[in-house]
Design a protein around this motif. Structure first.
Motif, PDB file in Angstrom:
ATOM      1  N   ASN A  46       0.791  -1.007   0.159  1.00  0.00           N
ATOM      2  CA  ASN A  46       0.277  -0.151  -0.129  1.00  0.00           C
ATOM      3  C   ASN A  46       0.856   1.215  -0.108  1.00  0.00           C
ATOM      4  OD1 ASN A  46      -2.389  -1.436  -0.275  1.00  0.00           O
ATOM      5  ND2 ASN A  46      -2.473  -1.478   2.149  1.00  0.00           N
ATOM      6  N   SER A  47       1.903   1.078   0.900  1.00  0.00           N
ATOM      7  CA  SER A  47       2.702   2.516   0.748  1.00  0.00           C
ATOM      8  C   SER A  47       3.318   2.637  -0.248  1.00  0.00           C
ATOM      9  CB  SER A  47       3.729   2.487   2.243  1.00  0.00           C
ATOM     10  OG  SER A  47       4.443   1.489   2.109  1.00  0.00           O
ATOM     11  N   ALA A  48       3.805   1.482  -1.018  1.00  0.00           N
ATOM     12  CA  ALA A  48       4.433   1.516  -2.248  1.00  0.00           C
ATOM     13  C   ALA A  48       3.624   2.077  -3.480  1.00  0.00           C
ATOM     14  CB  ALA A  48       4.941   0.133  -3.003  1.00  0.00           C
ATOM     15  N   ASN A  49       2.387   1.770  -3.520  1.00  0.00           N
ATOM     16  CA  ASN A  49       1.371   2.327  -4.358  1.00  0.00           C
ATOM     17  C   ASN A  49       1.336   4.016  -3.934  1.00  0.00           C
ATOM     18  OD1 ASN A  49       0.871  -0.043  -5.411  1.00  0.00           O
ATOM     19  ND2 ASN A  49      -1.115  -0.343  -4.254  1.00  0.00           N
ATOM     20  N   TRP A  50       1.167   4.246  -2.943  1.00  0.00           N
ATOM     21  CA  TRP A  50       1.140   5.866  -2.371  1.00  0.00           C
ATOM     22  C   TRP A  50       2.447   6.276  -2.910  1.00  0.00           C
ATOM     23  CZ3 TRP A  50       4.262   9.417  -0.230  1.00  0.00           C
ATOM     24  CH2 TRP A  50       3.566  10.445   0.366  1.00  0.00           C
ATOM     25  N   GLY A  51       3.574   5.803  -2.810  1.00  0.00           N
ATOM     26  CA  GLY A  51       4.708   6.274  -3.273  1.00  0.00           C
ATOM     27  C   GLY A  51       4.770   6.510  -4.601  1.00  0.00           C
ATOM     28  N   THR A  52       4.410   5.301  -5.646  1.00  0.00           N
ATOM     29  CA  THR A  52       4.561   5.137  -6.868  1.00  0.00           C
ATOM     30  C   THR A  52       3.655   6.405  -7.522  1.00  0.00           C
ATOM     31  OG1 THR A  52       4.627   3.031  -6.844  1.00  0.00           O
ATOM     32  CG2 THR A  52       4.196   3.795  -9.026  1.00  0.00           C
ATOM     33  N   LEU A  53       2.562   6.694  -6.805  1.00  0.00           N
ATOM     34  CA  LEU A  53       1.597   7.663  -7.362  1.00  0.00           C
ATOM     35  C   LEU A  53       2.175   9.066  -7.312  1.00  0.00           C
ATOM     36  CD1 LEU A  53      -1.260   8.164  -8.647  1.00  0.00           C
ATOM     37  CD2 LEU A  53      -2.111   8.228  -6.188  1.00  0.00           C
ATOM     38  N   THR A  54       2.760   9.227  -6.047  1.00  0.00           N
ATOM     39  CA  THR A  54       3.301  10.614  -5.821  1.00  0.00           C
ATOM     40  C   THR A  54       4.659  10.856  -6.891  1.00  0.00           C
ATOM     41  OG1 THR A  54       2.921  10.270  -3.486  1.00  0.00           O
ATOM     42  CG2 THR A  54       4.662  12.096  -3.924  1.00  0.00           C
ATOM     43  N   HIS A  55       5.472   9.798  -6.807  1.00  0.00           N
ATOM     44  CA  HIS A  55       6.556   9.839  -7.760  1.00  0.00           C
ATOM     45  C   HIS A  55       6.243  10.007  -9.269  1.00  0.00           C
ATOM     46  CE1 HIS A  55      10.490   8.203  -9.286  1.00  0.00           C
ATOM     47  NE2 HIS A  55      10.782   8.399  -8.228  1.00  0.00           N
ATOM     48  N   LEU A  61       7.592  17.633 -13.408  1.00  0.00           N
ATOM     49  CA  LEU A  61       8.916  18.089 -14.017  1.00  0.00           C
ATOM     50  C   LEU A  61       9.175  18.141 -15.981  1.00  0.00           C
ATOM     51  CD1 LEU A  61      11.257  16.200 -11.508  1.00  0.00           C
ATOM     52  CD2 LEU A  61      10.820  18.694 -11.782  1.00  0.00           C
ATOM     53  N   LYS A  62       8.179  17.096 -16.218  1.00  0.00           N
ATOM     54  CA  LYS A  62       7.952  17.382 -17.458  1.00  0.00           C
ATOM     55  C   LYS A  62       7.303  18.470 -18.071  1.00  0.00           C
ATOM     56  CE  LYS A  62       8.270  12.368 -18.457  1.00  0.00           C
ATOM     57  NZ  LYS A  62       7.439  11.025 -18.870  1.00  0.00           N
ATOM     58  N   GLY A  63       6.816  19.158 -17.416  1.00  0.00           N
ATOM     59  CA  GLY A  63       5.979  20.454 -17.825  1.00  0.00           C
ATOM     60  C   GLY A  63       4.472  20.219 -17.864  1.00  0.00           C
ATOM     61  N   ARG A  64       4.220  19.016 -17.701  1.00  0.00           N
ATOM     62  CA  ARG A  64       2.712  18.698 -17.758  1.00  0.00           C
ATOM     63  C   ARG A  64       1.856  19.148 -16.629  1.00  0.00           C
ATOM     64  NH1 ARG A  64       3.887  12.846 -20.130  1.00  0.00           N
ATOM     65  NH2 ARG A  64       4.907  13.552 -21.990  1.00  0.00           N
ATOM     66  N   LYS A  65       0.510  19.170 -16.720  1.00  0.00           N
ATOM     67  CA  LYS A  65      -0.364  19.301 -15.653  1.00  0.00           C
ATOM     68  C   LYS A  65      -1.169  18.153 -15.497  1.00  0.00           C
ATOM     69  CE  LYS A  65      -0.738  24.252 -15.479  1.00  0.00           C
ATOM     70  NZ  LYS A  65       0.549  24.530 -16.270  1.00  0.00           N
ATOM     71  N   PRO A  66      -0.666  17.100 -14.621  1.00  0.00           N
ATOM     72  CA  PRO A  66      -1.247  15.653 -14.364  1.00  0.00           C
ATOM     73  C   PRO A  66      -2.579  16.121 -13.326  1.00  0.00           C
ATOM     74  CG  PRO A  66       0.721  15.996 -13.132  1.00  0.00           C
ATOM     75  CD  PRO A  66       0.632  17.158 -13.901  1.00  0.00           C
ATOM     76  N   GLU A  67      -3.595  15.199 -13.566  1.00  0.00           N
ATOM     77  CA  GLU A  67      -4.378  15.332 -12.304  1.00  0.00           C
ATOM     78  C   GLU A  67      -3.989  14.705 -11.023  1.00  0.00           C
ATOM     79  OE1 GLU A  67      -8.796  13.189 -12.191  1.00  0.00           O
ATOM     80  OE2 GLU A  67      -8.056  13.806 -14.232  1.00  0.00           O
ATOM     81  N   ILE A  68      -4.108  15.274 -10.211  1.00  0.00           N
ATOM     82  CA  ILE A  68      -3.531  15.089  -8.690  1.00  0.00           C
ATOM     83  C   ILE A  68      -4.719  14.104  -7.828  1.00  0.00           C
ATOM     84  CG2 ILE A  68      -2.438  15.824  -6.570  1.00  0.00           C
ATOM     85  CD1 ILE A  68      -1.633  18.155  -8.554  1.00  0.00           C
ATOM     86  N   HIS A  69      -4.246  13.099  -7.434  1.00  0.00           N
ATOM     87  CA  HIS A  69      -4.944  12.180  -6.465  1.00  0.00           C
ATOM     88  C   HIS A  69      -5.253  12.942  -5.168  1.00  0.00           C
ATOM     89  CE1 HIS A  69      -6.823   8.927  -4.201  1.00  0.00           C
ATOM     90  NE2 HIS A  69      -7.093   8.410  -5.232  1.00  0.00           N
ATOM     91  N   PRO A  70      -6.573  13.209  -4.651  1.00  0.00           N
ATOM     92  CA  PRO A  70      -6.524  13.932  -3.389  1.00  0.00           C
ATOM     93  C   PRO A  70      -5.815  13.503  -2.249  1.00  0.00           C
ATOM     94  CG  PRO A  70      -8.926  13.144  -4.235  1.00  0.00           C
ATOM     95  CD  PRO A  70      -7.783  12.620  -5.395  1.00  0.00           C
ATOM     96  N   LYS A  71      -5.679  12.114  -2.049  1.00  0.00           N
ATOM     97  CA  LYS A  71      -4.956  11.421  -1.128  1.00  0.00           C
ATOM     98  C   LYS A  71      -3.354  11.911  -1.014  1.00  0.00           C
ATOM     99  CE  LYS A  71      -5.582   7.159   0.565  1.00  0.00           C
ATOM    100  NZ  LYS A  71      -5.832   5.635   0.340  1.00  0.00           N
TER     101      LYS A  71
END
Ligand SMILES: [Zn+2]
Length: 258
Positions: A57-66, A73-83
């Motif tokens: 679970n914490s790896a999933n959290w980390g992957t999403l944040t990462h 950093l690529k200059g895009r505007k990703p959707e941000i998960h509320p968590k």
């Protein structure tokens, strides 16, 4: 202990094919370092299966944040998960205080590097200019900065600099660690929710905690001792090769153990 994989599984798990040559992956090599933090973690858990579930679970959290940070950093505007919003907000706040330039957004994030003399390969998080200095940036979402990151980033810097002309060389390495927690308004204990259930650290164990909303924070560090770290990495690689010698002997064109 180290001969339960087939040769093909071993090659897939621990390395990359670069042209016709198989070479070990940087993160496989640094796994040779023991992780006392991880042992402490397992020791504190009720049972192995629950501990693994939490780690996942914490790896999933980390992957999403990462991933979200890399998109930014690529200059895009990703959707941000509320968590993960508190973490990403903290990152954006940090970013606004620095001059961050990614020279080639399509290639400099998750950049693959290969060292043709030392024979290893890997994927760095980002090659980036921060406040006018070109360097290797490693993005971490764990609760601490572990020794193996020093070796990984040294390996990436060495491989990259070996491939480019002198004036394009990277000068340094940084780690940015992004995390989020709730803080007790009474005793200051910190509660992290990354693994699905809250883990409370510090503060007064008898307090009737009143936790704040989650807040994000960023730890940003430059790693100073490149020469020491790359030397340690290459020694770790030697040790790793010795440990896996029975496999490596079977790999055609692997220059050691012929
Ligand atoms: Zn409290």
């Amino acid at each position: 202990m180290n001969n339960w994989l087939s040769l093909e599984e071993f090659k897939r798990k621990y390395g990359h094919m670069v042209r016709d040559l198989w070479v070990p992956r940087v993160t496989a090599i640094t796994e040779i370092i023991a992780k006392p933090g991880l042992l402490r973690y397992y020791a504190a858990q009720e049972n192995f299966a629950a501990a693994q579930r939490k780690l996942r679970n914490s790896a999933n959290w980390g992957t999403l944040t990462h991933q979200t940070i890399e998109e930014i950093l690529k200059g895009r505007k990703p959707e941000i998960h509320p968590k993960i919003l508190p973490s990403i907000e903290a990152f954006l706040e940090w970013k606004s205080q620095h001059q961050i330039v990614v020279l080639d957004p399509e290639h400099d994030i998750e950049k693959f590097v290969f060292h043709p003399e030392q024979l290893y390969a890997g994927r760095m998080d980002a090659l980036v200019e921060i406040d006018g200095v070109l360097g290797i940036l490693d993005i971490k979402t764990g609760t601490g900065i572990w020794e193996e990151y020093f070796l990984q980033t040294a390996a990436y810097l060495e491989a990259y600099n070996n491939l480019v002309p002198e004036k394009e060389r990277a000068k340094t390495r940084w780690i940015i660690r992004v995390d989020q927690y709730q803080e007790c308004l009474i005793c200051g204990a910190k509660r992290r929710e990354k693994s699905g259930e809250g883990v409370i650290k510090g503060g007064n164990p008898f307090c009737q905690h009143q936790f704040s909303e989650p807040k994000g924070f960023v730890e940003f560090r430059e790693l100073p001792d490149f020469e020491n770290d790359i030397s340690a990495f290459l020694h770790a690689k030697n040790l790793w090769e010795w440990y896996h010698r029975e496999y490596l002997k079977q790999i055609k064109n692997y220059p050691k153990f012929k």
